[in-house]
Design a protein around this motif. Structure first.
Motif, PDB file in Angstrom:
ATOM      1  N   CYS A 166      35.859  28.129  21.406  1.00 40.46           N
ATOM      2  CA  CYS A 166      36.691  28.786  23.114  1.00 40.46           C
ATOM      3  C   CYS A 166      38.497  28.751  23.062  1.00 40.46           C
ATOM      4  CB  CYS A 166      36.644  28.015  24.372  1.00 40.46           C
ATOM      5  SG  CYS A 166      36.729  28.458  25.865  1.00 40.46           S
ATOM      6  N   GLU A 167      38.898  27.450  22.522  1.00 40.53           N
ATOM      7  CA  GLU A 167      40.342  27.484  22.402  1.00 40.53           C
ATOM      8  C   GLU A 167      41.046  27.683  20.435  1.00 40.53           C
ATOM      9  OE1 GLU A 167      42.574  27.385  24.840  1.00 40.53           O
ATOM     10  OE2 GLU A 167      40.442  26.902  26.264  1.00 40.53           O
ATOM     11  N   GLY A 168      40.584  28.304  20.000  1.00 39.23           N
ATOM     12  CA  GLY A 168      41.066  28.047  18.076  1.00 39.23           C
ATOM     13  C   GLY A 168      40.364  27.685  17.357  1.00 39.23           C
ATOM     14  N   GLN A 186      34.162  23.058  22.459  1.00 46.88           N
ATOM     15  CA  GLN A 186      35.810  22.891  23.098  1.00 46.88           C
ATOM     16  C   GLN A 186      35.955  23.215  24.382  1.00 46.88           C
ATOM     17  OE1 GLN A 186      37.248  25.753  20.623  1.00 46.88           O
ATOM     18  NE2 GLN A 186      38.428  24.349  20.311  1.00 46.88           N
ATOM     19  N   SER A 187      35.187  23.428  25.173  1.00 47.72           N
ATOM     20  CA  SER A 187      35.175  23.777  26.948  1.00 47.72           C
ATOM     21  C   SER A 187      34.465  24.360  27.399  1.00 47.72           C
ATOM     22  CB  SER A 187      37.214  24.815  27.119  1.00 47.72           C
ATOM     23  OG  SER A 187      36.686  25.526  27.788  1.00 47.72           O
ATOM     24  N   GLY A 188      34.187  24.146  28.466  1.00 49.05           N
ATOM     25  CA  GLY A 188      33.011  24.914  29.574  1.00 49.05           C
ATOM     26  C   GLY A 188      33.191  25.984  29.982  1.00 49.05           C
ATOM     27  N   GLN A 189      34.278  26.863  29.472  1.00 50.29           N
ATOM     28  CA  GLN A 189      35.179  27.589  30.616  1.00 50.29           C
ATOM     29  C   GLN A 189      34.084  29.173  30.168  1.00 50.29           C
ATOM     30  OE1 GLN A 189      39.236  29.160  29.895  1.00 50.29           O
ATOM     31  NE2 GLN A 189      38.591  31.124  29.501  1.00 50.29           N
ATOM     32  N   LEU A 190      33.614  29.582  28.711  1.00 49.37           N
ATOM     33  CA  LEU A 190      33.482  30.668  28.888  1.00 49.37           C
ATOM     34  C   LEU A 190      31.749  31.456  29.740  1.00 49.37           C
ATOM     35  CD1 LEU A 190      33.911  31.817  24.937  1.00 49.37           C
ATOM     36  CD2 LEU A 190      35.630  31.571  26.716  1.00 49.37           C
ATOM     37  N   PHE A 209      34.863  18.673  23.266  1.00 50.03           N
ATOM     38  CA  PHE A 209      34.939  18.371  22.016  1.00 50.03           C
ATOM     39  C   PHE A 209      36.439  18.549  20.885  1.00 50.03           C
ATOM     40  CE2 PHE A 209      30.987  16.720  22.812  1.00 50.03           C
ATOM     41  CZ  PHE A 209      30.396  16.162  23.212  1.00 50.03           C
ATOM     42  N   ARG A 210      37.355  17.813  20.891  1.00 50.71           N
ATOM     43  CA  ARG A 210      38.401  19.226  19.906  1.00 50.71           C
ATOM     44  C   ARG A 210      38.826  17.634  18.442  1.00 50.71           C
ATOM     45  NH1 ARG A 210      41.409  21.980  24.396  1.00 50.71           N
ATOM     46  NH2 ARG A 210      40.095  22.763  25.743  1.00 50.71           N
ATOM     47  N   ALA A 211      38.548  17.838  17.794  1.00 53.85           N
ATOM     48  CA  ALA A 211      39.007  17.921  16.162  1.00 53.85           C
ATOM     49  C   ALA A 211      40.286  17.287  16.194  1.00 53.85           C
ATOM     50  CB  ALA A 211      38.627  18.326  15.047  1.00 53.85           C
ATOM     51  N   HIS A 219      45.793  11.583  23.808  1.00 53.70           N
ATOM     52  CA  HIS A 219      44.297  12.737  22.914  1.00 53.70           C
ATOM     53  C   HIS A 219      43.241  11.746  22.559  1.00 53.70           C
ATOM     54  CE1 HIS A 219      48.355  15.522  22.422  1.00 53.70           C
ATOM     55  NE2 HIS A 219      46.891  16.712  22.476  1.00 53.70           N
ATOM     56  N   LEU A 220      41.949  12.899  23.374  1.00 53.89           N
ATOM     57  CA  LEU A 220      41.324  12.028  22.595  1.00 53.89           C
ATOM     58  C   LEU A 220      39.881  12.594  22.226  1.00 53.89           C
ATOM     59  CD1 LEU A 220      40.082  10.733  26.301  1.00 53.89           C
ATOM     60  CD2 LEU A 220      40.653   9.405  23.936  1.00 53.89           C
ATOM     61  N   THR A 221      39.464  12.298  20.926  1.00 55.34           N
ATOM     62  CA  THR A 221      38.469  13.947  20.429  1.00 55.34           C
ATOM     63  C   THR A 221      37.489  14.488  20.776  1.00 55.34           C
ATOM     64  OG1 THR A 221      37.869  12.080  19.091  1.00 55.34           O
ATOM     65  CG2 THR A 221      39.141  13.477  18.367  1.00 55.34           C
ATOM     66  N   ILE A 226      36.878  18.939  34.047  1.00 55.66           N
ATOM     67  CA  ILE A 226      36.218  19.791  35.618  1.00 55.66           C
ATOM     68  C   ILE A 226      36.764  20.518  35.255  1.00 55.66           C
ATOM     69  CG2 ILE A 226      36.534  20.053  38.002  1.00 55.66           C
ATOM     70  CD1 ILE A 226      36.850  16.767  36.021  1.00 55.66           C
ATOM     71  N   GLU A 227      36.172  22.217  34.850  1.00 54.37           N
ATOM     72  CA  GLU A 227      36.722  23.992  35.202  1.00 54.37           C
ATOM     73  C   GLU A 227      35.837  24.280  36.253  1.00 54.37           C
ATOM     74  OE1 GLU A 227      37.284  24.582  30.903  1.00 54.37           O
ATOM     75  OE2 GLU A 227      35.314  23.257  30.228  1.00 54.37           O
ATOM     76  N   PRO A 228      37.150  24.465  37.379  1.00 56.25           N
ATOM     77  CA  PRO A 228      35.897  25.577  38.040  1.00 56.25           C
ATOM     78  C   PRO A 228      36.298  27.326  37.745  1.00 56.25           C
ATOM     79  CG  PRO A 228      37.914  24.678  38.668  1.00 56.25           C
ATOM     80  CD  PRO A 228      37.625  23.450  37.675  1.00 56.25           C
ATOM     81  N   GLY A 357      52.043  13.440  31.795  1.00 61.26           N
ATOM     82  CA  GLY A 357      52.061  14.888  30.405  1.00 61.26           C
ATOM     83  C   GLY A 357      51.307  16.280  31.375  1.00 61.26           C
ATOM     84  N   GLU A 358      50.327  17.023  30.720  1.00 60.84           N
ATOM     85  CA  GLU A 358      49.421  18.063  30.864  1.00 60.84           C
ATOM     86  C   GLU A 358      48.435  17.861  31.753  1.00 60.84           C
ATOM     87  OE1 GLU A 358      49.254  21.937  27.422  1.00 60.84           O
ATOM     88  OE2 GLU A 358      46.760  22.080  29.501  1.00 60.84           O
ATOM     89  N   ILE A 359      47.689  17.631  32.896  1.00 59.52           N
ATOM     90  CA  ILE A 359      46.440  17.603  33.692  1.00 59.52           C
ATOM     91  C   ILE A 359      45.864  18.682  33.529  1.00 59.52           C
ATOM     92  CG2 ILE A 359      47.246  15.388  33.784  1.00 59.52           C
ATOM     93  CD1 ILE A 359      47.205  15.829  36.711  1.00 59.52           C
TER      94      ILE A 359
HETATM   95  O1  4AD Z   1      44.686  23.669  28.196  1.00 61.36           O
HETATM   96  P1  4AD Z   1      43.426  23.405  27.896  1.00 61.36           P
HETATM   97  O2  4AD Z   1      43.374  23.422  26.285  1.00 61.36           O
HETATM   98  O3  4AD Z   1      42.641  24.153  28.455  1.00 61.36           O
HETATM   99  C1  4AD Z   1      41.314  24.800  28.184  1.00 61.36           C
HETATM  100  O4  4AD Z   1      40.279  23.993  27.563  1.00 61.36           O
HETATM  101  C2  4AD Z   1      41.014  26.131  29.052  1.00 61.36           C
HETATM  102  N1  4AD Z   1      38.924  26.647  29.412  1.00 61.36           N
HETATM  103  C3  4AD Z   1      40.133  25.076  30.645  1.00 61.36           C
HETATM  104  C4  4AD Z   1      39.661  26.359  31.423  1.00 61.36           C
HETATM  105  O5  4AD Z   1      40.598  27.055  32.005  1.00 61.36           O
HETATM  106  N2  4AD Z   1      38.521  25.710  31.840  1.00 61.36           N
HETATM  107  O6  4AD Z   1      42.438  22.422  27.864  1.00 61.36           O
HETATM  108  C5  4AD Z   1      42.305  21.562  29.153  1.00 61.36           C
HETATM  109  C6  4AD Z   1      42.435  20.055  29.781  1.00 61.36           C
HETATM  110  C7  4AD Z   1      44.639  20.110  29.196  1.00 61.36           C
HETATM  111  O7  4AD Z   1      45.200  20.366  30.291  1.00 61.36           O
HETATM  112  C8  4AD Z   1      44.570  18.576  29.196  1.00 61.36           C
HETATM  113  O8  4AD Z   1      44.564  17.931  30.678  1.00 61.36           O
HETATM  114  C9  4AD Z   1      43.262  18.249  28.829  1.00 61.36           C
HETATM  115  O9  4AD Z   1      42.066  19.135  29.465  1.00 61.36           O
HETATM  116  N3  4AD Z   1      43.056  18.100  27.234  1.00 61.36           N
HETATM  117  C10 4AD Z   1      43.101  16.744  26.502  1.00 61.36           C
HETATM  118  N4  4AD Z   1      41.905  15.500  27.411  1.00 61.36           N
HETATM  119  C11 4AD Z   1      42.190  14.489  26.628  1.00 61.36           C
HETATM  120  N5  4AD Z   1      42.025  14.688  25.048  1.00 61.36           N
HETATM  121  C12 4AD Z   1      42.760  15.987  24.331  1.00 61.36           C
HETATM  122  N6  4AD Z   1      42.733  16.474  23.410  1.00 61.36           N
HETATM  123  C13 4AD Z   1      42.231  17.525  25.408  1.00 61.36           C
HETATM  124  N7  4AD Z   1      42.994  18.721  25.187  1.00 61.36           N
HETATM  125  C14 4AD Z   1      43.267  19.236  26.218  1.00 61.36           C
END
Ligand code: 4AD
Ligand code: MG
Length: 435
Positions: A166-168, A186-190, A209-211, A219-221, A226-228, A357-359
């Motif tokens: 989903c995210e690369g 990586q994300s439940g979005q799709l 999960f992200r490597a 950063h956590l792996t 929460i994805e509305p 940072g970016e939440i």
């Molecule tokens: O910005 P990200 O990558 O967005 C998505 O994954 C979209 N698919 C979301 C969507 O539109 N439904 O990740 C969203 C948020 C980031 O802003 C950050 O808060 C958190 O996920 N995040 C992490 N938190 C902890 N460890 C990491 N490695 C993170 N990577 C992203």
């Protein structure tokens, strides 16, 4: 009649009565013939139990001398008000030993380095700061669900095992899946997009999960998101939703987590001030200009890192700020491209103040079949993995948008935790998978 079993958090209701506390020895000290046991029982705070030779039975008094840190006990004594108003203690009458802990407790009360604490995370969790953080986490979980449930969103969980990215593709965890491969999500979005076309408004709440090769405090792996996702919604609509959501989250947290935030010594003024303020919305282009006016040397197309995010918080007086409209090269294939400026992807990030940072990361999604198909191919992804996703643009496609809130980064911000490792019971980081 035996004394009632009481939780430390409820002790003030029992002044003058004998009660029993079931818990663990957190700390101990003595002064002359008097011993002070600091008990914890899992509820917020600790309790001082005073062991006086003429009040306590002789056997218990003797026992109190040898008790080791983290020994489990049932302590009975009379509740009285302590030195400070609102503080309570007990005068011990008897102690029943449940288990004498091994004398070499690895997480003694002296200062330990992060590496040592992480090795003993299963024990480190017992200290008041960590339990307060886990309580805040649990409460925020409920606050978040309530917010969406109360507004007609349907919770629909996305799969953890997925066939595609989903995210690369650079940060995918791969695993064998019988005769083929699967990836941890990586994300439940799709999947949330598919659900939004079914129920209109949905959200997912689960681990992702992200490597991540980066060793940072954000950063956590494995982290929770929460994805509305909302049908018939655009970029502005999703920023409105995110803003209402964050204000609700902070104001409910201030009400429900008062005790915990006191234990954590959180400066709550920093949180209070965001509730009644409008979050600034600034374009990527404008924020780049502002950063460069303040000593940065960024060129168009560069992503923001921690120093840029911290500066943006300062420039906007400690308010959370939305940055929107990013260079499309920095974003994933599903972002809608701005029809008025083809360099721009219609996404938004919410940057929390004070360096947290970016939440949130969100966007309006590409709703056109041909454009999305082209973006998938251009991103080097296999079309066959996304046929189902393209179907959403084939059968009743509508403008839609959503966002992802990083749960641990949010817990860190609310608690004022400087490192994300404290915000989840068992953090997964590039260099930590045990315990
Ligand atoms: O910005 P990200 O990558 O967005 C998505 O994954 C979209 N698919 C979301 C969507 O539109 N439904 O990740 C969203 C948020 C980031 O802003 C950050 O808060 C958190 O996920 N995040 C992490 N938190 C902890 N460890 C990491 N490695 C993170 N990577 C992203
Ligand atoms: Mg992001």
């Amino acid at each position: 009649m035996s004394a009632p079993i009481v939780r430390i958090e409820d002790i003030s209701n029992f002044t003058g009565e004998s009660v029993t506390i079931q818990g663990w020895l957190y700390n101990k000290r003595s002064s002359g013939k008097i011993r002070f046991l600091h008990l914890r029982d899992g509820s917020p705070g600790t309790l001082q139990a005073v062991v006086l030779p003429d009040v306590c039975d002789a056997e218990s008094f003797k026992l109190s001398e040898n008790l080791t840190q983290e020994s489990s006990l049932k302590v009975t004594g009379k509740v009285k008000e302590g030195r400070k108003p609102g503080q309570f203690e007990i005068d011990v009458e008897s102690i029943e030993l449940v288990h004498m802990a091994h004398p070499e407790y690895p997480v003694s009360l002296k200062d330990h380095g992060a590496e040592h604490l992480m090795q003993y995370r299963h024990l480190w969790l017992r200290v008041p700061r960590q339990t307060a953080m886990m309580r805040v986490r649990a409460k925020l979980n409920r606050i978040i669900r309530n917010f969406f449930d109360d507004r007609g969103f349907v919770l629909m969980d996305a799969p953890m095992l997925t066939p595609s990215a989903c995210e690369g593709t650079s940060e995918l965890f791969e695993t064998d899946y019988f005769d083929s491969k699967a990836y941890l999500t990586q994300s439940g979005q799709l999947y949330a997009e598919a659900c939004a076309m079914a129920v209109g408004k949905t959200y997912t709440f689960g681990p992702t999960f992200r490597a991540e090769k980066s060793k940072t405090r954000k950063h956590l792996t494995e982290f929770w998101m929460i994805e509305p996702e909302v049908a018939f919604c655009d970029l502005n609509g999703v920023m409105d939703l995110a803003e209402e959501f964050m204000k609700n989250l902070v104001s409910e947290a201030l009400k429900e987590c008062e005790k915990e935030l006191t234990v954590l010594e959180r400066n709550t003024d920093e949180l209070k001030k965001i509730i009644d303020t409008k979050f600034p919305r600034v374009s990527y282009e404008k924020s780049l200009e502002m950063l460069n006016e303040n000593g940065f040397k960024l060129s168009w197309g560069e992503d923001f890192g921690a120093p840029e995010e911290t500066k943006l918080g300062e420039l906007f007086d400690g308010k959370p700020v939305f940055i929107h409209g990013f260079p499309k090269e920095t974003k994933s294939f599903y972002f809608k491209i701005d029809p008025n400026d083809h360099r721009i992807a219609l996404g938004c990030d919410l940057i929390a103040p004070n360096g947290f940072g970016e939440i949130i990361g969100g966007s309006e999604r590409e709703a056109d079949y041909e454009t999305l198909k082209e973006n998938i191919v251009k991103s080097g992804l296999k079309l066959e993995d996304y046929e189902w996703f393209l179907d959403l643009r084939k059968y009743g496609s509508v403008p839609h948008a959503g966002f992802g809130l990083g749960f641990e980064r949010t817990v860190a911000w609310v608690c004022g935790a400087l490192h994300i490792r404290e915000t989840i019971p068992f953090p997964r980081l590039i260099n930590y998978i045990r315990p």
